[in-house]
Design an enzyme around this catalytic site. Structure first.
Site: not given
Length: 710
Positions: A15-16, A362, A406
């Site tokens: 999850d990280c 952290c 275009d």
């Protein structure tokens, strides 16, 4: 030795970005493994594997040893299609059970300490040591697999250090809060993935298929539908797969695919897309794509691939984080050692502050700041019919200074109609019929319009010998019974033969009226002129205006003549560069890039070189193969206003990334100062990191609620 084969594995609990890095480092060490791509946003591991050297089971076991759960065994077939992963309640998840377990142990120590105060230190020490085991095991597995400086390493050292200096109660609290933080990351990552996986719910599980024998329609699973099957779509039903209407008439809500909120009338011959909702009439649809290959499935697959790719900012932060964590450990060690050794400080006090510094360091919030925002931006775009192929394209869009368009099929409807036929010598019917013979098999809109006009008038179209040959940007030439005939631009005709004043005046008059003129040549003789006009899209002027409001310059690049280009450009309010051959378009884009990034918008076929040359290519397509497979982004709704929506979404995502980085680094800076001053406890330090991660993730998820401007 067997050839390497592509494999894909879905992983739960990743999850990280730090999780993804641990898995990547571990798998990279295995023999026979290459082209590794780990995406925490998609929850996938993609690689190439030589199974004679490493088995798929070995990879699954390696992932499991790091503390993650493989949801399926890698298989080549898993690269096809998309599946929605089932989600258990949080308390049944591995991380949920860990939170409940660590919390229960802490509460047990707290209650027992109230009854037996003398045992307080030992009770909390036992609780902390038991609770730290799962994290320490993961830290050791990561270190052995090539990631010694992981989040678990920092937390385990801090918790064990706190126990060693007699702060067992705080150590236990730190572990519980860390477990809660991991659970919150899982919940947040699940919400981001659900933004894309929710598209799976748009496809009905069952369909009403007409029987081959003409009997009453039968209910069959959508996966059982084959190309050529005819399905009945009643009012209120969702279209089960892509196909063509063969009977009936009804309005269909295509918002799930194109983002367009206004229902579209569908009659015989119209295309319908899987997941769109039939409003008021019964339709019979001939299926031309199976469930695994319909538009919704391909959108999900492409967005998952986009989430797996890394944006430049994300790659930069990944490189930074590889040095950040070991650097943080060195700083924490200096906090512990320098004051006591150099200034006679108290060892216990500075060890405590060093451990708090370790927890504050952290990097979870920092490394998640960019990928969380990118994933949410990609998902928000897909919901609006804005398909963006990767974080790099999403970032670049927000920095675009010029948008080059275009003309045919992009700013205009791409369905020109023949307005005038002028003959010089032969009659008009002969000129139109001979031009249609040359253009009959062309894919160019002008050629198709000429052929349609001849057929609508009931003309007999002559046969060609050997087919037709196209010279891009100039002409199409074919051999008829009477000789070679070419249909091309006035410029090409002037290169082949002398144009007399009568023909030149006729061309000028038609072009001044904003019409495109093609010259029909028989050998070196001008047989006639055919004029066509292609009306601008209803939202083209609005789209150009929205870009101008954002300070973005709009330029039309076209191979059409200068008069026609000027007439359309003046109506839409943009600059025009006309009479450009394909190589001249590339040169013009290169020139525009001198002022900053350029986005090129085209139909994805004729403009492929220009789309590739631009800083970011955007295809108009309305769900066609070209829109999904060409360029860096696609507008599923075929709306020119979608360009401004793309850029607005990109700028919002870039702003969100900046906010996230500021939150992550700002909170760390504040708590670092308070820690060194002695005002921060260990549990406050880990709460600061967890809190920053939650704030960053919540901020990124705000993008999921973003809607296109109306």
């Amino acid at each position: 030795m067997a050839a390497a084969t592509p494999y894909k594995m879905r992983i739960d609990g990743m999850d990280c970005a730090s999780c993804a890095l641990k898995i990547e480092n571990a798998v990279r060490r295995l023999p026979g493994v290459s082209d590794i791509d780990v995406s925490y946003t998609a929850g996938t591991l993609v690689l190439r594997l030589d199974e004679d050297r490493t088995s798929a089971r070995t990879i699954a076991e390696k992932v499991k040893a790091l503390g993650y759960r493989p949801l399926d065994t890698p298989a080549a077939s898993s690269l096809q299609g998309s599946a929605k992963r089932e989600r258990a309640p949080w308390w049944q998840d591995d991380k949920g059970r860990l939170v409940l377990g660590t919390g229960a142990l802490f509460m047990a120590a707290f209650v027992l300490a109230a009854f037996v105060p003398a045992w307080e230190r030992w009770l909390y020490t036992a609780a902390a040591l038991i609770c730290v085991v799962p994290f320490a095991r993961r830290a050791l597995a990561g270190a052995l697999a090539g990631t010694p400086f992981s989040i678990e390493t920092l937390m385990s050292i801090a918790a064990l250090g706190a126990v060693a200096i007699g702060e067992a109660e705080e150590a236990a609290v730190v572990i519980v809060l860390f477990a809660v933080g991991e659970l919150l990351e899982t919940v947040a990552a699940g919400r981001a993935r659900a933004g894309i996986e929710a598209l799976v719910d748009l496809i009905p599980r069952m369909a009403r298929r007409r029987r081959k024998d003409g009997g009453e329609a039968e209910q069959v699973p959508v996966d059982a539908l084959a190309v050529g099957d005819v399905v009945i779509v009643r009012p209120g039903d969702r279209v089960p797969s892509d196909g063509e209407v063969i009977d009936g008439s009804s309005e269909v809500d295509e918002a799930p695919v194109t983002g367009e909120s206004v229902p579209v009338l569908k009659e015989i011959g119209a295309r319908v897309y899987a997941g769109s909702i039939n409003a008021n009439g019964e339709l019979e649809v001939r299926i031309d794509r199976v469930a695994a290959d319909n538009t919704i499935a391909r959108i999900i697959h492409l967005v998952e691939e986009a989430q797996e790719s890394k944006a430049p900012t994300e790659r930069m932060i990944d490189r930074f984080s590889r040095w950040y964590t070991p650097g943080a450990m060195v700083v924490a060690l200096m906090v512990v050692a320098v004051p006591p050794l150099a200034f006679g400080g108290d060892w216990s006090t500075w060890i405590y502050r060093g451990l708090a510094t370790l927890l504050i360091a952290c990097p979870c919030a920092l490394v998640i700041s960019t990928p969380a925002a990118i994933a949410s931006g990609l998902a928000a775009g897909a919901r609006q019919g804005l398909l963006i192929k990767g974080g790099a394209a999403l970032e670049t869009l927000g920095k675009v200074r010029t948008v080059a368009f275009d003309k045919t099929g992009t700013l205009t409807l791409g369905k020109p109609q023949v307005t005038d036929v002028i003959a010089f010598g032969n009659d008009e019917a002969s000129v139109l019929a001979r031009a249609a013979a040359v253009e009959r098999n062309t894919s160019h809109p002008l050629g198709q319009a000429i052929t349609a006009a001849a057929q609508a008038r009931g003309l007999v179209i002559p046969a060609t010998f050997g087919g037709s040959v196209a010279t891009p940007g100039k002409a199409v030439t074919g051999r008829l019974k009477t000789g070679f005939v070419s249909v091309g631009s006035p410029r090409h005709a002037a290169e082949q033969t002398a144009i007399n004043p009568q023909v030149r005046d006729a061309i000028a008059g038609l072009e001044t009226a904003g019409k495109t003129v093609v010259v029909v040549l028989s050998g070196k003789t001008v047989e006639g002129l055919i004029a066509l006009r292609d009306e601008p899209r209803p939202d083209a002027a609005e789209g150009v205006r929205r870009l101008a409001e954002r300070g973005i310059r709009s330029v039309m690049l076209t191979g059409d003549n200068a008069r026609t280009a000027a007439a359309i450009a003046s109506r839409l309010g943009l600059e025009a560069r006309a009479e450009l051959l394909p190589d001249a378009k590339l040169a013009e884009i290169a020139r525009l890039q001198g002022d900053g990034p350029v986005a090129m918008v085209g139909d994805g076929i004729n403009d492929a070189p220009a789309l590739a040359a631009a800083s970011v290519g955007i295809a108009m397509g309305g769900g066609t193969d070209v829109a999904l497979e060409t360029a860096d982004a696609a507008l599923m709704g075929n709306r020119v206003t979608g360009i401004a929506d793309l850029i607005a979404l990109s700028r919002a995502t870039l702003g969100n990334i900046g906010q996230n980085v500021a939150i992550a680094l700002g909170l760390k800076a504040v708590f670092l100062v308070t820690t060194l001053a002695g005002a921060t406890t260990l549990w406050m330090a880990i709460l600061a990191d967890t809190g920053a991660t939650v704030l960053v993730t919540a901020n990124a998820l705000r993008l999921l609620s973003r809607r296109a401007m109306k």
